[in-house]
Design an enzyme around this catalytic site. Structure first.
Site, PDB file in Angstrom:
ATOM      1  N   HIS A 332      16.939  19.830 -57.115  1.00 35.53           N
ATOM      2  CA  HIS A 332      16.393  19.054 -58.344  1.00 35.53           C
ATOM      3  C   HIS A 332      16.240  17.349 -57.803  1.00 35.53           C
ATOM      4  CE1 HIS A 332      15.683  17.803 -62.479  1.00 35.53           C
ATOM      5  NE2 HIS A 332      16.797  16.976 -62.118  1.00 35.53           N
ATOM      6  N   HIS A 337      13.675  13.766 -58.393  1.00 32.47           N
ATOM      7  CA  HIS A 337      13.948  12.467 -58.648  1.00 32.47           C
ATOM      8  C   HIS A 337      14.088  11.548 -57.644  1.00 32.47           C
ATOM      9  CE1 HIS A 337      15.657  12.906 -62.546  1.00 32.47           C
ATOM     10  NE2 HIS A 337      16.459  14.081 -62.252  1.00 32.47           N
ATOM     11  N   GLU A 377      12.819  13.393 -67.027  1.00 34.63           N
ATOM     12  CA  GLU A 377      12.558  14.535 -66.535  1.00 34.63           C
ATOM     13  C   GLU A 377      11.678  15.525 -66.816  1.00 34.63           C
ATOM     14  OE1 GLU A 377      15.250  16.008 -65.184  1.00 34.63           O
ATOM     15  OE2 GLU A 377      16.758  14.809 -65.529  1.00 34.63           O
ATOM     16  N   SER A 396      10.389  19.602 -59.786  1.00 37.72           N
ATOM     17  CA  SER A 396      11.361  20.296 -59.048  1.00 37.72           C
ATOM     18  C   SER A 396      11.307  22.009 -59.470  1.00 37.72           C
ATOM     19  CB  SER A 396      12.782  19.794 -59.088  1.00 37.72           C
ATOM     20  OG  SER A 396      12.993  19.885 -60.408  1.00 37.72           O
TER      21      SER A 396
HETATM   22 FE   LIG Z   1      17.316  15.496 -63.494  1.00 41.57          FE
END
Ligand SMILES: [Fe+2]
Length: 506
Positions: A332, A337, A377, A396
């Site tokens: 993730h 990110h 997010e 992700s």
């Molecule tokens: Fe995150």
């Protein structure tokens, strides 16, 4: 050890035990729930501290939380402080009787002052500040009026409790103290975690997570020798997601992902090391990674963004669920990110969100955590009239990325004031996403919103000293103005030079 440090340690210990005791009610795995969790545990902690110091029974009137479908409702009566002046006819010895009456009415005395009475037929005036409900104050003052030792009682009025100023990190090295992990999300404590019954996996996850416990600012991030299962899991997610990126990811993600492959060793066959990705980010946007052993409290997580530090897990999700993890893991972090953190505009937005959170109230931390949720997010952005994903939770997850851009979920324009209070769910894919026109537009809106939160000072990040300064004195403001003036002069000279150069070359 100072009293403040003692209290901080007691608070953390309390939150950890509270999270274990109440794990079943706090199942959501987002920063928002963490912020709500922090609010509740802070309130419970304050209540307990008052109980310990005063011997007062814990009052459900003061602070209560109601679990209702996983949501916490808070009654904040306990935060009211009342000032009462009591004029005593005779000796100060009667003060003990007065205080007892307050204590018996579930009012916590916080401050007492006495002086000689200015009224005739009285000896002392006592100013007494107490926390509790308005009704209880009225009740106790009515009783006082009937006390033969009391000449007069006046309620000076209610004032919101001046909450103690929230500590926040002022230097990047202070992030060593921002490592409050919410243990409720660990596989040992969560029976829905795919690794719950897999002892070998839990030991491996713990082994990697332990790296973060001993990490201190300035240390190189220890490298992890990933095992075959972990690399297979990474490779599966990598290949799967990469199929979707060209048609679903925002342009910034696509562009930087390619650079990560060319310059930072991104490939489906090797899990990149945080230390290498951190060095890459530092060159591109000034962001850096810091290892973290699990999900941090919202306050600590947001605070690290103020220093352009991203707290990053290093372990890999359970191999049985390569497309999904209930908690953040390095798939993730590194696929979702890291690419966007290398973008200068996105990095600026992330840092400003972090700066806005420093010293904020628990209530505002919840709002910032919600804004983080719907942007960093799960944010979408517009590109040539079409929506693309830029949020790491979207980028992700193969399933979520497809779902987010389908016609199924609702989409709304990002407006911080309304987005900050939007309810959400993470038990399934998001039913609602917010989209931005551009990262610059998102940043402008966030700046305007951040200016509206209650905070008695503005803060500024000094990249030379890697510290945060409170802009709360004339001297500080003069210093900032001088620096800005210098930069504006450089800008003006640059414009002049360009103009004179183009005139001369005609
Ligand atoms: Fe995150």
């Amino acid at each position: 050890m100072s009293a403040d440090t003692d209290t901080a340690k007691r608070r953390i210990a309390f939150q950890k035990s509270y999270s274990q005791e109440h794990g079943g009610n706090w199942r959501h795995r987002s920063l928002i729930e963490d912020a709500k969790f922090e609010t509740v545990t802070n309130m419970e902690f304050e209540k307990r501290e008052r109980h310990i110091s005063s011997g007062e029974p814990i009052s459900e009137v003061e602070v209560s939380h109601v679990q209702n479908g996983g949501e916490a409702a808070l009654a904040l009566d306990g935060l009211k402080v009342h000032s009462v002046v009591i004029t005593l006819k005779d000796g100060i010895g009667n003060l003990a009787r007065v205080m007892r009456a307050f204590e018996n009415t579930k009012l916590t005395i916080q401050h007492i002052e006495s002086r000689k009475a200015r009224k005739k037929n009285a000896l002392y005036e006592v100013l007494l500040q107490c926390a509790g409900s308005r009704e209880n104050v009225i009740s106790v003052t009515n009783t006082m009026h009937q006390n033969s030792h009391v000449l007069d009682v006046t309620i000076l009025g209610e004032a919101e409790l001046e909450k103690k100023e929230q500590w926040f990190p002022c230097h990047i090295s202070d992030l060593d103290q921002c490592t409050h992990i919410l243990t409720k999300f660990e596989p040992e404590l969560d029976c829905d975690h795919p690794g719950f019954t897999d002892k070998k996996y839990r030991e491996r996850r713990k082994h990697i997570a332990d790296i973060a416990f001993s990490y201190k600012h300035g240390d190189p991030i220890p490298r992890v020798q990933y095992i075959e299962d972990e690399v297979k899991c990474w490779g599966h997610a990598y290949r799967h997601l990469k199929e979707l990126f060209p048609t679903h990811a925002c342009a910034e993600h696509i562009e930087i992902f390619k650079v990560l492959e060319d310059e930072c060793g991104y490939s489906p066959d090797v899990i990149p090391q945080l230390e290498d990705v951190s060095a890459f980010l530092k060159r591109k946007s000034g962001f850096q990674l810091r290892p973290v052993s699990g999900l941090l409290s919202a306050r600590d997580f947001l605070a690290s963004l103020a220093f352009r530090v991203f707290q990053c897990t290093q372990y890999v999700r359970h191999p049985s669920k390569p497309d999904h993890s209930p908690e953040p893991d390095c798939i993730h972090e590194l696929l979702g990110h890291a690419p966007l953190l290398a973008d200068v505009n996105f990095a600026q937005f992330s840092q400003e969100l972090g700066l806005a959170s420093l010293g904020a109230s628990d209530e505002d931390i919840e709002k910032f955590a919600t804004l983080y949720w719907f942007t960093v997010e799960f944010g979408l952005c517009k590109e040539k009239g079409e929506l693309r994903g830029y949020g790491a939770g979207v980028l992700s997850s193969y399933g979520e990325l497809k779902h987010a851009l389908s016609s199924t979920p609702q989409k709304k324009p990002f407006e911080p004031a309304s987005t900050a209070v939007q309810e959400y769910t993470d038990e399934d894919f998001q039913p609602l996403y917010f989209y931005v026109e551009s990262f610059e537009d998102m940043m402008d809106k966030m700046r305007n919103y951040a200016a509206t939160i209650k905070r008695p000072y503005e803060v500024r990040y000094d990249p030379y000293t890697q510290s945060v300064q409170k802009l709360n004195s004339k001297g500080m403001l003069h210093s900032v103005a001088r620096n800005l003036k210098g930069e504006l002069e450089v800008l003006q000279h640059a414009i002049d030079r360009i103009q004179s150069f183009s005139l001369a070359s005609r």
